[in-house]
Design an enzyme around this catalytic site. Structure first.
Site, short mmCIF file in Angstrom:
data_model
loop_
_atom_site.label_atom_id
_atom_site.label_comp_id
_atom_site.label_asym_id
_atom_site.label_seq_id
_atom_site.Cartn_x
_atom_site.Cartn_y
_atom_site.Cartn_z
N SER A 42 -48.99 -68.75 107.68
CA SER A 42 -48.37 -67.54 108.20
C SER A 42 -48.90 -67.25 109.60
O SER A 42 -48.91 -68.14 110.45
CB SER A 42 -48.58 -66.38 107.23
OG SER A 42 -47.69 -65.31 107.50
N GLU A 69 -41.98 -73.53 108.78
CA GLU A 69 -41.53 -72.66 107.69
C GLU A 69 -41.14 -71.31 108.26
O GLU A 69 -41.68 -70.85 109.26
CB GLU A 69 -42.61 -72.55 106.61
CG GLU A 69 -43.92 -71.92 107.05
CD GLU A 69 -44.09 -70.50 106.54
OE1 GLU A 69 -43.17 -69.99 105.87
OE2 GLU A 69 -45.14 -69.91 106.83
N HIS A 123 -44.38 -69.70 102.48
CA HIS A 123 -44.52 -68.46 101.72
C HIS A 123 -43.99 -68.51 100.29
O HIS A 123 -44.01 -67.50 99.59
CB HIS A 123 -43.84 -67.31 102.47
CG HIS A 123 -44.59 -66.87 103.70
ND1 HIS A 123 -44.61 -67.62 104.85
CD2 HIS A 123 -45.35 -65.77 103.93
CE1 HIS A 123 -45.34 -66.99 105.76
NE2 HIS A 123 -45.80 -65.87 105.22
#
Length: 336
Positions: free
Chosen positions: A109, A240, A307
């Site tokens: 992230s 991602e 995630h």
């Protein structure tokens, strides 16, 4: 030449370069630390691991100082932040990258922005994967468990990982499990071509929502990185999507393309995403198809990255090979 850590994994450092853990959630971090200690690791945390105010653990200069301090602590062998967050980008102007020596950093992230920036500016390999609070379970699924194997690697090592059997579609914190995650959905790695694919090259990547902001800054010098650390070698990008809809994703990928980030690219691997909301029928699969056609490269998607855990542990800078066939993935990473 990529620089790899060369030390046994005994002590883990915890610091919060993005978000820290607010008081009401201290038990989450405490449990994770306790589980690691039961496994024989020592854990050393910085003060801002335990604080959170106004979308960050502490002011940017403080976060940068605590990161460098724990990085340069000779007792700490690897650093795993509590989790991601929102404002890690503020750290860039406060970091002296040249003060960093090879040491593992693991996270995803918002942390992936820091990891990629460190690799691009220093040639130090960094790891993309689980954060520390997700190691708080009494059990660990086989995919996530490879974090310890990766952080024990040194130059010359080779590691193989395989795709998970099942993944977590949504977070359900009200129903805790021994493994933390709720792995209910069958994992199927896919290719745009619909056929088996093999990719080989140096790995670079992270959460596209945040790493795209390195483009055009002094901290995202992909061309200089290529020339200095991996001259002439192709790159596999792993990406991602945390929050973007499909048109925002497309704009971000075009920005990477126009900035030269996809030059000499041998393929792209996209992680699963709860985002990727279609816009007027424009789907993520259409984005992937267009990208594969425009760049004339293979594209893999719905991989164990990001995630929707579990995650394979990928190393920025490493020489890697991806094999995808019949919905299954194999990854070989060689530290050279």
């Amino acid at each position: 030449m990529i620089r790899y850590p060369d030390r046994a994994l005994k002590t883990i450092g915890v610091t919060a370069p993005s978000s820290g853990v607010p008081k009401e959630l201290h038990h989450v971090l405490e449990t994770a630390i306790s589980q690691l200690e039961k496994q024989g690791y020592a854990v050393k945390s910085s003060p801002n691991s335990w604080t959170q105010l106004e979308a960050k653990s502490s002011p940017a200069a403080v976060r940068a100082k605590e990161l460098v301090n724990i990085w340069r602590d000779s007792r700490v062998d690897a650093i795993i932040p509590p989790w991601g967050g929102e404002l890690l980008f503020e750290l860039m102007e406060h970091l002296d990258f040249q003060k960093l020596t090879p040491k593992w950093l693991l996270g995803y992230s918002d942390i992936s922005l820091l990891s990629l920036a460190i690799t691009l500016n220093t040639g130090i390999a960094t790891a993309h994967g689980t954060n520390i609070v997700d190691l708080r379970g009494t059990e660990t699924d086989p995919t996530t468990a490879r974090w310890a194997d990766v952080l024990a690697l040194t130059k010359g090592a080779v590691i193989k990982q395989v795709s998970s059997e099942r993944y977590q579609k949504t977070w359900d914190h009200d129903k805790p499990t021994p493994q933390v995650f709720h792995l209910t959905e069958p994992t199927i790695w896919k290719t745009v071509s619909g056929h088996a694919e093999r990719l080989e090259g140096r790995l670079l990547g992270g959460c596209i929502d945040v790493i795209r902001h390195l483009i055009g800054t002094p901290y995202g010098g992909i061309e200089a990185f290529r020339k200095k650390f991996i001259p002439g070698e192709p790159v596999i990008w792993f990406l991602e999507n945390c929050d973007m809809n499909t048109t925002d994703l497309k704009r971000s990928l075009l920005q990477m393309k126009y900035a030269g980030w996809f030059d000499n690219c041998s393929g792209i691997v996209f992680g699963r995403s709860e985002a990727n909301d279609p816009v007027q029928g424009y789907t993520a699969e259409m984005v992937y198809q267009e990208l594969a056609e425009q760049l004339k490269i293979p594209v893999i998607y719905d991989a164990d990255i990001g995630h929707q855990p579990p995650q394979v542990i990928l190393i920025n800078g490493v020489n890697a090979t991806f094999h995808v066939e019949d919905g299954k993935g194999r990854i070989f990473q060689e530290l050279r």
